[in-house]
Write a protein that holds these residues in place. Structure first.
Motif, PDB file in Angstrom:
ATOM      1  N   SER A 165      -5.326   6.639   4.626  1.00  0.00           N
ATOM      2  CA  SER A 165      -6.781   6.485   4.542  1.00  0.00           C
ATOM      3  C   SER A 165      -7.266   5.385   5.472  1.00  0.00           C
ATOM      4  O   SER A 165      -8.263   5.542   6.181  1.00  0.00           O
ATOM      5  CB  SER A 165      -7.187   6.176   3.095  1.00  0.00           C
ATOM      6  OG  SER A 165      -8.575   5.896   3.014  1.00  0.00           O
ATOM      7  N   PHE A 166      -6.538   4.272   5.491  1.00  0.00           N
ATOM      8  CA  PHE A 166      -6.922   3.156   6.351  1.00  0.00           C
ATOM      9  C   PHE A 166      -6.873   3.554   7.823  1.00  0.00           C
ATOM     10  O   PHE A 166      -7.800   3.253   8.598  1.00  0.00           O
ATOM     11  CB  PHE A 166      -5.990   1.971   6.097  1.00  0.00           C
ATOM     12  CG  PHE A 166      -6.271   0.777   6.963  1.00  0.00           C
ATOM     13  CD1 PHE A 166      -7.200  -0.174   6.579  1.00  0.00           C
ATOM     14  CD2 PHE A 166      -5.596   0.594   8.164  1.00  0.00           C
ATOM     15  CE1 PHE A 166      -7.463  -1.280   7.369  1.00  0.00           C
ATOM     16  CE2 PHE A 166      -5.850  -0.512   8.967  1.00  0.00           C
ATOM     17  CZ  PHE A 166      -6.791  -1.445   8.563  1.00  0.00           C
ATOM     18  N   TRP A 214       0.832  -1.205   0.000  1.00  0.00           N
ATOM     19  CA  TRP A 214       0.000   0.000   0.000  1.00  0.00           C
ATOM     20  C   TRP A 214       0.869   1.259   0.000  1.00  0.00           C
ATOM     21  O   TRP A 214       1.906   1.323   0.673  1.00  0.00           O
ATOM     22  CB  TRP A 214      -0.910   0.018   1.218  1.00  0.00           C
ATOM     23  CG  TRP A 214      -2.198  -0.750   1.009  1.00  0.00           C
ATOM     24  CD1 TRP A 214      -2.476  -1.624   0.019  1.00  0.00           C
ATOM     25  CD2 TRP A 214      -3.353  -0.709   1.843  1.00  0.00           C
ATOM     26  NE1 TRP A 214      -3.742  -2.134   0.156  1.00  0.00           N
ATOM     27  CE2 TRP A 214      -4.304  -1.589   1.268  1.00  0.00           C
ATOM     28  CE3 TRP A 214      -3.694  -0.018   3.001  1.00  0.00           C
ATOM     29  CZ2 TRP A 214      -5.554  -1.802   1.822  1.00  0.00           C
ATOM     30  CZ3 TRP A 214      -4.935  -0.226   3.562  1.00  0.00           C
ATOM     31  CH2 TRP A 214      -5.861  -1.103   2.983  1.00  0.00           C
ATOM     32  N   GLN A 267      -2.713   5.372   0.831  1.00  0.00           N
ATOM     33  CA  GLN A 267      -3.637   4.296   1.184  1.00  0.00           C
ATOM     34  C   GLN A 267      -3.547   3.958   2.670  1.00  0.00           C
ATOM     35  O   GLN A 267      -4.560   3.719   3.330  1.00  0.00           O
ATOM     36  CB  GLN A 267      -3.344   3.061   0.330  1.00  0.00           C
ATOM     37  CG  GLN A 267      -3.735   3.206  -1.122  1.00  0.00           C
ATOM     38  CD  GLN A 267      -3.286   2.021  -1.960  1.00  0.00           C
ATOM     39  OE1 GLN A 267      -2.177   1.502  -1.796  1.00  0.00           O
ATOM     40  NE2 GLN A 267      -4.152   1.579  -2.863  1.00  0.00           N
ATOM     41  N   GLY A 324     -12.695  -1.259  -0.028  1.00  0.00           N
ATOM     42  CA  GLY A 324     -12.710  -2.647   0.415  1.00  0.00           C
ATOM     43  C   GLY A 324     -14.118  -3.186   0.556  1.00  0.00           C
ATOM     44  O   GLY A 324     -14.383  -4.350   0.224  1.00  0.00           O
ATOM     45  N   GLN A 356     -13.867   6.279   5.069  1.00  0.00           N
ATOM     46  CA  GLN A 356     -12.685   6.654   4.312  1.00  0.00           C
ATOM     47  C   GLN A 356     -12.599   5.851   3.015  1.00  0.00           C
ATOM     48  O   GLN A 356     -13.201   4.783   2.879  1.00  0.00           O
ATOM     49  CB  GLN A 356     -11.434   6.439   5.156  1.00  0.00           C
ATOM     50  CG  GLN A 356     -11.363   7.348   6.366  1.00  0.00           C
ATOM     51  CD  GLN A 356     -11.330   8.817   5.997  1.00  0.00           C
ATOM     52  OE1 GLN A 356     -10.432   9.260   5.287  1.00  0.00           O
ATOM     53  NE2 GLN A 356     -12.298   9.577   6.481  1.00  0.00           N
ATOM     54  N   GLU A 357     -11.822   6.366   2.080  1.00  0.00           N
ATOM     55  CA  GLU A 357     -11.763   5.762   0.751  1.00  0.00           C
ATOM     56  C   GLU A 357     -11.322   4.310   0.789  1.00  0.00           C
ATOM     57  O   GLU A 357     -11.889   3.445   0.113  1.00  0.00           O
ATOM     58  CB  GLU A 357     -10.815   6.575  -0.138  1.00  0.00           C
ATOM     59  CG  GLU A 357     -10.816   6.127  -1.598  1.00  0.00           C
ATOM     60  CD  GLU A 357      -9.862   4.958  -1.886  1.00  0.00           C
ATOM     61  OE1 GLU A 357     -10.077   4.240  -2.881  1.00  0.00           O
ATOM     62  OE2 GLU A 357      -8.911   4.765  -1.086  1.00  0.00           O
ATOM     63  N   ARG A 358     -10.303   3.971   1.599  1.00  0.00           N
ATOM     64  CA  ARG A 358      -9.808   2.606   1.654  1.00  0.00           C
ATOM     65  C   ARG A 358     -10.867   1.656   2.216  1.00  0.00           C
ATOM     66  O   ARG A 358     -11.052   0.547   1.737  1.00  0.00           O
ATOM     67  CB  ARG A 358      -8.544   2.509   2.503  1.00  0.00           C
ATOM     68  CG  ARG A 358      -7.266   2.898   1.803  1.00  0.00           C
ATOM     69  CD  ARG A 358      -6.903   1.926   0.666  1.00  0.00           C
ATOM     70  NE  ARG A 358      -7.569   2.256  -0.596  1.00  0.00           N
ATOM     71  CZ  ARG A 358      -7.632   1.471  -1.648  1.00  0.00           C
ATOM     72  NH1 ARG A 358      -7.071   0.276  -1.620  1.00  0.00           N
ATOM     73  NH2 ARG A 358      -8.260   1.836  -2.748  1.00  0.00           N
ATOM     74  N   GLU A 359     -11.553   2.078   3.267  1.00  0.00           N
ATOM     75  CA  GLU A 359     -12.616   1.259   3.838  1.00  0.00           C
ATOM     76  C   GLU A 359     -13.733   1.060   2.824  1.00  0.00           C
ATOM     77  O   GLU A 359     -14.243  -0.059   2.639  1.00  0.00           O
ATOM     78  CB  GLU A 359     -13.173   1.919   5.100  1.00  0.00           C
ATOM     79  CG  GLU A 359     -14.425   1.278   5.673  1.00  0.00           C
ATOM     80  CD  GLU A 359     -14.195  -0.119   6.219  1.00  0.00           C
ATOM     81  OE1 GLU A 359     -15.176  -0.869   6.386  1.00  0.00           O
ATOM     82  OE2 GLU A 359     -13.029  -0.475   6.476  1.00  0.00           O
TER      83      GLU A 359
END
Length: 608
Positions: free
Chosen positions: A424-425, A417, A421, A541, A535-538
């Motif tokens: 974001s996580f 990542w 990323q 996923g 958030q974008e990463r969540e």
């Protein structure tokens, strides 16, 4: 998320003690001949049901040895499941036979506890038959096979249920058979029906089985000597070759030719949802509730956010009593930024999960919220073959494995990542969010509830635990903690609690919108990142997870709603006599049945 058994099996020799815990005691001599006759009829019906359930459990174990290991029946630890055409046919014929025999039993004559178990078994049988004949995931979902392959070894080596040499010999036998599972996968799957996202995910996960071999088996290989060691080494070498060959097939044949639609469509979705939830709530009911709850929760978050930001120089210029949608969004996001700023380093997530679990456990005990089990929970890194679907899960020992560890598994941040990323996580899984995650997965969530559930004497009910009851309880546990004042002096924790509620609501809405209504990735990302503040990463996923699964994401919200409905009903009935701990302990004493049946048991209503 609770890690559930892959399939169903169990040791039947314990059925006399465990299958139907609450079978009525032999009736005392009575003057009332009618009552005596009724008791005799109940005893006869209960005996017939127990015998039938015992046969189902016995044969299910034979068909599903990998799940049998997870449940705690270790007689078939040296075998794996047979998903060939013949194996599926034999399983289907057996399920039809048992369902016919169950339908012949007068369930109204059963004891109340057996009426519940009979209803649960009937739903499972119909679900299994429907899955085999109608959904046919064996023909289009490669995850069916990859998860079995990984679990075949992980279930043997993760817990010390038997001496290490015995488990290594079982692992040897299973490694010898896993290549045949790969063969069945290649024979059964129709690439034209396989969604590309499923093919790509399994292609990435395939090497994970070797990480299990290298991490859980190779370091302990010295426990075997002589011929046993030779067979282990040969099995490992053969498996490495088979995994490499399978990877070539995945990359060169399955992935390029995968043309299926990941959306299962309205008919299949509604049928699957009814089986998976076993709830009176329909898809339309769920949508109506979710939409109302999202609006209400955002209003609560706005109120908390205004308090957090009041008097701060960096607060938004306008925070009116009656905000526009844009003003509400801006104020909540500004307050959440303060929570996001407090986050662990990328290599400290497991440490924070450990500390937060200890703090939550102490709070539950101090506030007398529910009886706490004495057994510990261990926080571990999620095995590689299970990564890519959920950030964390609770893996409790099977109902027949006594005194073994419960794992709270947390997925590490992938090494590949980018910094953006990772940021974001960790904004999503900030320090307060990890507290919330630990409440859900461990205390008083999955770990506590499943520890109670495994004490319930009906092993049948333990094997067929309800996803909505289990996931709904974990989410309900978050509310119990918030209501009891956990970190009450921290309004940002209250804000994070509501945000997590919104996540579950978005899950339920996403699932049906994607599979039935054709929701696009852009629309899904807006629901998650804007409406519910993820958030974008969540969100990215979850978009993947929603494509890979169906009818599982709603279990959190549906179970939570049903738990709240039941709690409110009992509180209204009991008034000032309501005791929270007594309520929780009684509810958890029923095992993990669908909430509809827990309600009927709690309120002493007819089972239906």
């Amino acid at each position: 998320m609770r890690l559930k058994p892959l399939t169903l099996a169990l040791l039947p020799s314990l059925l006399a003690l465990s299958l139907c815990a609450c079978q009525p005691s032999p009736p005392a001599a009575q003057d009332n001949a009618g009552a005596t006759t009724d008791a005799a009829a109940t005893a006869e019906a209960d005996a017939a049901f127990q015998a039938l359930a015992g046969r189902w459990l016995e044969k299910s174990m034979e068909f599903s040895p990998i799940a049998a290991t997870q449940i705690g029946d270790h007689r078939y630890d040296d075998r794996i499941d047979d998903l060939s055409q013949g194996g599926r046919k034999r399983s289907l014929e057996f399920q039809r036979k048992v369902l016919g025999e169950l339908d012949a039993i007068d369930v109204t004559a059963l004891s109340r506890e057996n009426q519940v178990d009979a209803a649960i078994l009937r739903n499972q049988l119909r679900y299994d038959i429907w899955s085999n004949e109608t959904l046919q995931s064996w023909a289009w979902d490669p995850q069916v096979y990859s998860q079995l392959a990984g679990s075949a070894l992980y279930g043997l080596m993760a817990r010390e249920f038997a001496p290490l040499p015995q488990r290594l010999k079982s692992a040897t036998a299973r490694m010898q058979q896993i290549p045949s599972l790969f063969t069945q996968m290649r024979q059964n799957l129709d690439p034209a029906r396989v969604p590309k996202i499923h093919a790509e995910t399994v292609s990435r996960q395939n090497a994970g089985i070797l990480s299990l071999v290298d991490g859980l088996i190779v370091p302990h290989a010295g426990a075997l000597k002589g011929e046993d060691r030779k067979q282990l080494d040969a099995a490992i070498a053969s498996l490495r070759k088979a995994v490499a060959e399978h990877q070539t097939w995945l990359d060169e044949t399955l992935v390029p030719n995968a043309k299926g639609d990941f959306r299962i469509g309205e008919t299949l979705y509604d049928e699957k949802l009814a089986f998976a939830l076993n709830s009176p709530l329909s898809r339309q009911d769920i949508r109506s509730r979710v939409e109302a709850d999202i609006e209400r929760t955002r209003e609560e978050m706005y109120g908390i956010a205004r308090g957090v930001l009041a008097g701060r120089d960096d607060a938004p210029a306008q925070m009116p009593d009656a905000p526009t949608q844009e003003q509400q969004q801006q104020v909540i996001e500004a307050a959440l930024e303060l929570a996001y700023a407090d986050r662990p380093a990328r290599d400290e997530v497991v440490d924070v999960a450990t500390r937060s679990t200890e703090e939550a456990t102490a709070f539950v005990r101090e506030n007398n919220l529910v009886s706490v089990p004495d057994t510990p929970v261990k926080i571990i890194l999620m095995p590689e073959f299970q990564r890519g679907v959920a950030v964390a899960y609770c893996d409790s020992p099977g109902p027949l494995d006594k005194g073994l560890d419960t794992f709270y598994a947390v997925s590490p941040i992938p090494d590949d990542w980018s910094e953006a990323q990772v940021d974001s996580f960790l904004r999503e899984y900030n320090t307060r969010s990890i507290h919330e995650l630990s409440i859900h997965e461990a205390m008083p969530g999955h770990f506590l509830q499943l520890a109670h559930s495994n004490k319930y004497p009906s092993t049948l009910r333990a094997v067929l635990g309800s996803g909505p009851f289990i996931e709904g309880w974990a989410m309900y546990g978050e509310k119990v903690m918030a209501d009891a004042g956990y970190m009450d002096n921290d309004p940002l924790m209250q804000l994070i609690n509501r945000k997590w509620n919104l996540r579950a609501m978005a899950n339920a809405l996403l699932d049906q919108a994607i599979h039935v209504e054709g929701m696009s990735r852009e629309e899904a990302m807006e629901l998650m990142t804007v409406t519910t503040f993820q958030q974008e990463r969540e969100a990215a996923g979850k978009w993947v997870r929603a494509q890979l699964t169906s009818a599982q994401l709603p279990t959190y919200y549906v179970g939570y709603s049903e738990h709240l409905d039941l709690r409110n009903e009992v509180e209204q009935r009991e008034g000032e006599d309501f005791d929270l701990k007594a309520y929780h302990d009684k509810l958890l004493s029923f095992g993990s049945p669908p909430v509809r049946f827990a309600r009927q048991l709690m309120l002493d209503e007819p089972i239906r």
